[in-house]
Write a protein that holds these residues in place. Structure first.
Motif, PDB file in Angstrom:
ATOM      1  N   ASP A  81       0.884  -1.388  -0.179  1.00  0.00           N
ATOM      2  CA  ASP A  81      -0.096  -0.056  -0.009  1.00  0.00           C
ATOM      3  C   ASP A  81       0.923   1.309  -0.083  1.00  0.00           C
ATOM      4  N   TYR A  82       1.813   1.485   0.652  1.00  0.00           N
ATOM      5  CA  TYR A  82       2.796   2.325   0.870  1.00  0.00           C
ATOM      6  C   TYR A  82       3.400   2.463  -0.341  1.00  0.00           C
ATOM      7  N   ILE A  83       4.045   1.770  -1.175  1.00  0.00           N
ATOM      8  CA  ILE A  83       4.427   1.682  -2.344  1.00  0.00           C
ATOM      9  C   ILE A  83       3.527   2.313  -3.595  1.00  0.00           C
ATOM     10  N   LEU A  84       2.353   1.836  -3.414  1.00  0.00           N
ATOM     11  CA  LEU A  84       1.266   1.977  -4.500  1.00  0.00           C
ATOM     12  C   LEU A  84       0.895   3.644  -4.081  1.00  0.00           C
ATOM     13  N   GLN A  85       0.753   4.008  -2.932  1.00  0.00           N
ATOM     14  CA  GLN A  85       0.539   5.528  -2.390  1.00  0.00           C
ATOM     15  C   GLN A  85       1.567   6.352  -2.950  1.00  0.00           C
ATOM     16  N   LYS A  86       2.868   5.940  -2.918  1.00  0.00           N
ATOM     17  CA  LYS A  86       3.833   6.893  -3.153  1.00  0.00           C
ATOM     18  C   LYS A  86       4.149   6.995  -4.528  1.00  0.00           C
ATOM     19  N   THR A  87       3.839   5.959  -5.311  1.00  0.00           N
ATOM     20  CA  THR A  87       3.800   6.096  -6.921  1.00  0.00           C
ATOM     21  C   THR A  87       2.710   6.684  -7.373  1.00  0.00           C
ATOM     22  N   ILE A  88       1.647   6.748  -6.856  1.00  0.00           N
ATOM     23  CA  ILE A  88       0.238   7.820  -7.143  1.00  0.00           C
ATOM     24  C   ILE A  88       0.681   9.213  -7.031  1.00  0.00           C
ATOM     25  N   ARG A  89       1.235   9.305  -5.701  1.00  0.00           N
ATOM     26  CA  ARG A  89       1.626  10.606  -5.275  1.00  0.00           C
ATOM     27  C   ARG A  89       2.784  11.405  -6.291  1.00  0.00           C
ATOM     28  N   THR A  90       3.614  10.660  -6.959  1.00  0.00           N
ATOM     29  CA  THR A  90       4.740  11.065  -7.531  1.00  0.00           C
ATOM     30  C   THR A  90       4.541  11.171  -9.076  1.00  0.00           C
ATOM     31  N   GLU A  91       3.750  10.168  -9.575  1.00  0.00           N
ATOM     32  CA  GLU A  91       3.513   9.875 -11.126  1.00  0.00           C
ATOM     33  C   GLU A  91       2.407  10.686 -11.358  1.00  0.00           C
ATOM     34  N   PHE A  92       1.394  11.204 -10.426  1.00  0.00           N
ATOM     35  CA  PHE A  92      -0.003  11.791 -10.758  1.00  0.00           C
ATOM     36  C   PHE A  92       0.107  13.120  -9.753  1.00  0.00           C
ATOM     37  N   ALA A  93       1.073  13.801  -9.640  1.00  0.00           N
ATOM     38  CA  ALA A  93       1.075  15.020  -8.858  1.00  0.00           C
ATOM     39  C   ALA A  93       0.489  16.059  -9.531  1.00  0.00           C
ATOM     40  N   ASP A  94       0.338  16.076 -10.728  1.00  0.00           N
ATOM     41  CA  ASP A  94      -0.321  17.327 -11.306  1.00  0.00           C
ATOM     42  C   ASP A  94      -1.531  16.794 -11.919  1.00  0.00           C
ATOM     43  N   CYS A  95      -2.200  15.901 -11.330  1.00  0.00           N
ATOM     44  CA  CYS A  95      -3.474  15.384 -11.598  1.00  0.00           C
ATOM     45  C   CYS A  95      -4.582  15.350 -10.445  1.00  0.00           C
ATOM     46  N   THR A  96      -5.655  15.365 -10.643  1.00  0.00           N
ATOM     47  CA  THR A  96      -6.689  15.037  -9.902  1.00  0.00           C
ATOM     48  C   THR A  96      -7.248  13.699  -9.505  1.00  0.00           C
ATOM     49  N   VAL A  97      -6.840  13.323  -8.306  1.00  0.00           N
ATOM     50  CA  VAL A  97      -6.751  11.806  -7.953  1.00  0.00           C
ATOM     51  C   VAL A  97      -7.851  11.561  -6.910  1.00  0.00           C
ATOM     52  N   ILE A  98      -8.869  10.691  -7.467  1.00  0.00           N
ATOM     53  CA  ILE A  98      -9.788  10.478  -6.303  1.00  0.00           C
ATOM     54  C   ILE A  98      -9.711   8.916  -5.640  1.00  0.00           C
ATOM     55  N   THR A  99      -9.559   8.906  -4.616  1.00  0.00           N
ATOM     56  CA  THR A  99      -9.073   7.802  -3.681  1.00  0.00           C
ATOM     57  C   THR A  99     -10.288   7.175  -2.854  1.00  0.00           C
TER      58      THR A  99
END
Length: 83
Positions: free
Chosen positions: A6-24
């Protein structure tokens, strides 16, 4: 999903999609703690929507209650595993 994955997934989402709107959609409190906004739903209805820290500091907040419950359970699980 285990906490390490979960930590790796969340870190990847926050880096790769930093300029995007993310709905979690999440059940784990740490997953949403650094989100810009949190929407809490109770009984299928919108209960509250604001920044996580504002909700946590709001007396009677559903999200604040969930955070306290989560950390209480995590602390109890940690103590139990130390026995």
């Amino acid at each position: 999903m285990d906490n390490a994955t979960d930590y790796i997934l969340q870190k990847t989402i926050r880096t790769e999609f930093a300029d995007c709107t993310v709905i979690t959609v999440a059940h784990r409190i740490p997953t949403v703690m650094d989100c810009t906004k949190v929407l809490a739903i109770g009984d299928g209805k919108l209960v509250e929507y604001d920044e996580p820290m504002k909700l946590m500091n709001n007396e009677g907040s559903l999200f604040g209650q969930l955070v306290k419950e989560y950390w209480s359970r995590s602390a109890n699980a940690s103590v139990s595993s130390d026995d």
